[in-house]
Motif scaffolding. Sequence first.
Motif, mmCIF file in Angstrom:
data_model
loop_
_atom_site.group_PDB
_atom_site.id
_atom_site.type_symbol
_atom_site.label_atom_id
_atom_site.label_comp_id
_atom_site.label_asym_id
_atom_site.label_seq_id
_atom_site.Cartn_x
_atom_site.Cartn_y
_atom_site.Cartn_z
ATOM 1 N N ALA A 304 0.841 -1.200 0.000
ATOM 2 C CA ALA A 304 0.000 0.000 0.000
ATOM 3 C C ALA A 304 0.879 1.254 0.000
ATOM 4 C CB ALA A 304 -0.933 -0.008 1.214
ATOM 5 N N ARG A 305 1.889 1.243 0.841
ATOM 6 C CA ARG A 305 2.760 2.433 0.908
ATOM 7 C C ARG A 305 3.555 2.581 -0.395
ATOM 8 N NH1 ARG A 305 8.028 4.144 3.079
ATOM 9 N NH2 ARG A 305 7.860 6.382 2.677
ATOM 10 N N HIS A 307 2.834 1.507 -3.327
ATOM 11 C CA HIS A 307 1.983 1.869 -4.448
ATOM 12 C C HIS A 307 1.702 3.366 -4.495
ATOM 13 C CE1 HIS A 307 -1.952 1.952 -6.744
ATOM 14 N NE2 HIS A 307 -1.030 1.588 -7.612
ATOM 15 N N GLU A 308 1.526 3.939 -3.330
ATOM 16 C CA GLU A 308 1.252 5.374 -3.274
ATOM 17 C C GLU A 308 2.392 6.179 -3.914
ATOM 18 O OE1 GLU A 308 0.544 7.897 0.571
ATOM 19 O OE2 GLU A 308 -0.675 6.060 0.563
ATOM 20 N N ILE A 309 3.614 5.797 -3.571
ATOM 21 C CA ILE A 309 4.779 6.523 -4.101
ATOM 22 C C ILE A 309 4.941 6.233 -5.591
ATOM 23 C CG2 ILE A 309 7.279 6.803 -3.910
ATOM 24 C CD1 ILE A 309 6.991 5.693 -1.013
ATOM 25 N N ALA A 311 2.822 5.180 -7.871
ATOM 26 C CA ALA A 311 1.777 5.689 -8.765
ATOM 27 C C ALA A 311 2.038 7.156 -9.101
ATOM 28 C CB ALA A 311 0.398 5.510 -8.121
ATOM 29 N N ALA A 312 2.462 7.929 -8.120
ATOM 30 C CA ALA A 312 2.713 9.358 -8.366
ATOM 31 C C ALA A 312 3.856 9.529 -9.358
ATOM 32 C CB ALA A 312 3.032 10.059 -7.047
#
Length: 328
Positions: A304-305, A307-309, A311-312
């Motif tokens: 989850a963590r 993916h956040e980075i 994706a941006a």
Amino acid sequence: MYRVFSGVKPSGDFHLGNYVGAFRQWVADQREHDAIYCVVDLHALTEEIDPAYLREKTYEAAVNLLSVGLDPEICTIFAQSHVPEHPRLTWLLECTATMGELRRMTQFKAKGYGQETVRVGLFTYPVLMAADILLYEADRVPVGDDQRQHLELARELAQRFNSRYGQTFTVPQAAVPTVGARVMDLQHPERKMSKSVDSPLGTIYVADEPAEIERKVKKAVTDTDGEMRYAPEEKQGLANLLELMAVATGETPDEVAARYTRYGDLKQELAAALVELLRPMRERRAELVKDPATVHQVLRAGAARAHEIAAATYERAAAAVGLLGLGC
Ligand code: AMP
Ligand code: TRP
């Protein structure tokens, strides 16, 4: 704060080379930096691997990372295939890299050059690795010496992309340890210790029992002149043992050499030192194996963590090359 990123292939069991060349540094880095570590399961598909074995080794890799001392409260641990931006960015970077530069990769040359049946993925492997690193805007990438050239490619691709499309990626630095960057096979000291080569006596695994470690060190190949000195070119077998002892005690290999006269004494004390070095890992591992729920939870939170980075960064790169975003 510095961002540190590194990866390990789940294609076999962790060995002393992994620990000394890489994980040791990973553990130290997690306390001072924003550290992200990835089990690169997509990379494992570049060579033949049984599906059930891959699944098992990916899970075990997570167990092992936790048992070498990584703490999921302060660093991020995840599996590559859980974050879809890795193959997505790889495509953009494959359209940045050239055939010529991939053909020059020594690891590819050693494993697949000139064979018609070699997988395309083995050829483009270093581009996937560059995507891993660039997605997380890593400043520093701790790896063993064998990965230097791949790191150089990641830097080159970041720079080329930035100059072609505008500032998008952080250009990463390799961090290769000064002692122990290349742990050699104990039976074939001219080649590196590796999980892909079947060398039962030459490879010390992180999970080995003390008696096995002692047996392997005792049987390690040295040389016949019996001269105790650190000479990595001429006396590869002995140099490897001196380096390992240096890692265990924090001395330099020359200092270690000065303390011994007989190879047998060095081997005996090295075996004891390695048993102690690996003991806490073996103990933590035994605990974790009983607790799959915790391991799965670590991977879910890590993904989850990550993916956040990722994706941006991916969205930024996709926009830079001119892909029409869904926001239009
Ligand atoms: P791999 O197991 O090939 O995915 O490698 C994981 C990490 O361990 C990478 O940073 C490698 O550079 C490092 N590594 C693998 N084998 C060795 C070795 N024999 N000596 C030192 N570092 C190694
Ligand atoms: N190619 C590396 C190896 O074989 C593993 C790897 C994949 C990696 N992606 C990475 C290492 C990103 C550092 C950063 O050891």
